[in-house]
Design an enzyme around this catalytic site. Structure first.
Site, PDB file in Angstrom:
ATOM      1  N   ARG A 106     -10.184  -8.737  -3.645  1.00 44.44           N
ATOM      2  CA  ARG A 106      -9.788  -9.060  -2.266  1.00 44.44           C
ATOM      3  C   ARG A 106     -11.018  -9.439  -1.446  1.00 44.44           C
ATOM      4  NH1 ARG A 106      -6.499  -4.657   0.857  1.00 44.44           N
ATOM      5  NH2 ARG A 106      -8.540  -3.672   0.685  1.00 44.44           N
ATOM      6  N   PHE A 123       0.854  -1.183   0.000  1.00 44.04           N
ATOM      7  CA  PHE A 123       0.000   0.000   0.000  1.00 44.04           C
ATOM      8  C   PHE A 123       0.891   1.234   0.000  1.00 44.04           C
ATOM      9  CE2 PHE A 123      -3.143   3.027   1.636  1.00 44.04           C
ATOM     10  CZ  PHE A 123      -4.226   2.690   0.841  1.00 44.04           C
ATOM     11  N   TYR A 153      -9.750   0.890  12.097  1.00 37.16           N
ATOM     12  CA  TYR A 153     -11.037   0.833  11.412  1.00 37.16           C
ATOM     13  C   TYR A 153     -11.211  -0.427  10.571  1.00 37.16           C
ATOM     14  CZ  TYR A 153      -8.093   3.030   7.799  1.00 37.16           C
ATOM     15  OH  TYR A 153      -7.086   3.332   6.922  1.00 37.16           O
ATOM     16  N   LYS A 154     -10.193  -1.272  10.486  1.00 38.75           N
ATOM     17  CA  LYS A 154     -10.316  -2.511   9.726  1.00 38.75           C
ATOM     18  C   LYS A 154     -10.772  -3.633  10.662  1.00 38.75           C
ATOM     19  CE  LYS A 154      -6.625  -1.054   6.534  1.00 38.75           C
ATOM     20  NZ  LYS A 154      -7.433  -0.764   5.331  1.00 38.75           N
TER      21      LYS A 154
END
Length: 410
Positions: free
Chosen positions: A369, A125, A220-221
């Site tokens: 994904r 990322f 937040y994941k």
């Protein structure tokens, strides 16, 4: 032989984490396989947010003395056991971007700026590479990229000050050996900052046991803190008093309400705070982290691997026929996701699945994904998601023109 629905139900009947699903609010009929991008809402999060809104209404500024001000440290201590850290070593604050910048400045000041190179990894990322590049431009360092798949040793020399690495690759799900990698980097006199965005809440992280000194991550994941929930950073206890961090905000001052003209960093993790944070953003995260105290991480990891393998086993016979490449690493070397590549139709397949209520996500080029979040996914959920995938692909439903239009966020 493809697994049957009966076999999936049998797995659910023996699932020790099954009761956690009731703690999450998900739309009826949705099969949510995107917790690696944004976690589902814990039911307690709404009550926590409502309570904080009421506190704001009733206490007004007095709320800062009723739990708002010390939330970064308090939530850090709740998070610490989930990532193998000790109390007082984790601060919930700001974002991965800001926290990475803080640590780059802090570490290089500790080193006396003796090494001129920051090394980040290619193929992952890009946000970490962007901030490393920006730090280098502002602080007079050289930014280098470790090419994807290249041995670390070929790019790790006496010029490298800090290496920025993700424990789990966001595209492939590849899991790095944190202990071995940390040892090799430290042996060369460099430091490593671990990005835990795709590992915290997905598997057992052992920062202390691996010898890691610095890490950043988001909540937040897999940790279900809500969209834009604050990030976190970890600094090993014995490394916390060595220098300033470059974003010397007033909440990181040793006496913020003395309003002194000159900055003096606070002791411990508090020095990594910056400015005023949002009490409303911390409330749902605290509700989620409180729930996480009840989770058996070993059981979570076992179920994560089982869910991913069930999904892949249900679909293996499709892959070659329809030009789909499975890039998912073997169990011991992966995080909590499945990665499938269909370069021509990957985006459209994901859009067709979303239209059916099966939520995954798409990343260029061609990557589909699917994240597996054991607290609110069952084996039956995953079995049905695989069946929907099969129907979309075998019927070529994804060729419908409405699935070809790109949205701004993929």
């Amino acid at each position: 032989m493809r697994p049957t629905l009966t076999e999936a139900r049998d797995l659910d009947s023996r699932d020790t984490l099954a009761a956690f699903k009731a703690h999450f609010a998900l739309p009826d009929g949705m099969l949510y396989l995107d917790g690696n991008s944004l976690g589902a809402q814990p039911r307690a999060a709404r009550d926590a947010l409502d309570a904080t809104r009421d506190q704001w209404r009733d206490a007004l500024v007095g709320g800062w003395n009723q739990g708002w001000f010390d939330a970064p440290e308090r939530l850090g201590d709740l998070l610490a056991p989930l990532i193998g850290a000790r109390a007082g070593e984790v601060l919930v604050s700001d974002s991965i971007t800001l926290n990475l910048f803080k640590l780059l400045g802090y570490i290089t000041e500790c080193q006396g700026r003796a090494r001129p190179v920051i090394l980040s990894e290619g193929g992952n990322f890009p946000a970490d590479g962007y901030i490393a590049e920006g730090f280098c431009r502002s602080a007079g360092f050289e930014h280098r990229l470790l090419p994807e798949g290249a041995p670390l040793e070929t790019h790790l020399d006496t010029q490298v000050a800090v290496v920025v690495l993700s424990q789990v690759n966001y595209r492939t799900g590849q899991l790095r050996d944190m202990a071995d990698t940390t040892r090799r980097i430290h042996a060369q006199g460099a430091e490593v900052i671990w990005d835990l965005a795709h590992s915290a809440g997905a598997l057992a992280v052992d920062l202390q046991g691996s010898g890691a000194r610095y890490a950043v991550g988001c909540t937040y994941k897999y940790l279900n803190g809500g969209p834009g929930a604050p990030g976190f950073l970890y600094v090993r206890g014995e490394c916390q008093r060595a220098a300033w961090q470059p974003l010397s905000g007033w909440h990181g001052h040793t006496q913020p309400f003395a309003f002194e003209a000159d900055y003096a960093p606070a002791a411990g993790m508090t020095r990594f705070r910056t400015g005023t944070h949002s009490a409303l953003a911390y409330a749902p995260l605290e509700a989620s982290l409180t729930l996480w105290q009840e989770v058996d991480i070993a059981a979570l990891r076992a179920k994560s691997l089982a869910l991913a393998d069930l999904f892949r086993t249900c679909l293996t016979d499709l892959f070659e026929i329809h030009g789909i490449e499975d890039i998912t690493p073997p169990p011991a070397q992966r995080g909590s996701q499945v990665g499938l590549i269909q370069r021509e139709h990957g985006y459209a397949i994901v859009q067709a699945l979303i239209a059916r209520g099966v939520i995954g996500d798409y990343r260029e080029p061609g990557l589909m994904r699917f994240g597996f979040t054991p607290l609110y996914l069952s084996h039956v959920d995953v079995w049905h998601a695989a069946e929907q995938f099969r129907e979309v692909v075998e019927s070529a439903e994804y060729r419908n023109p409405r699935f070809q239009t790109r949205t701004e966020v993929t």
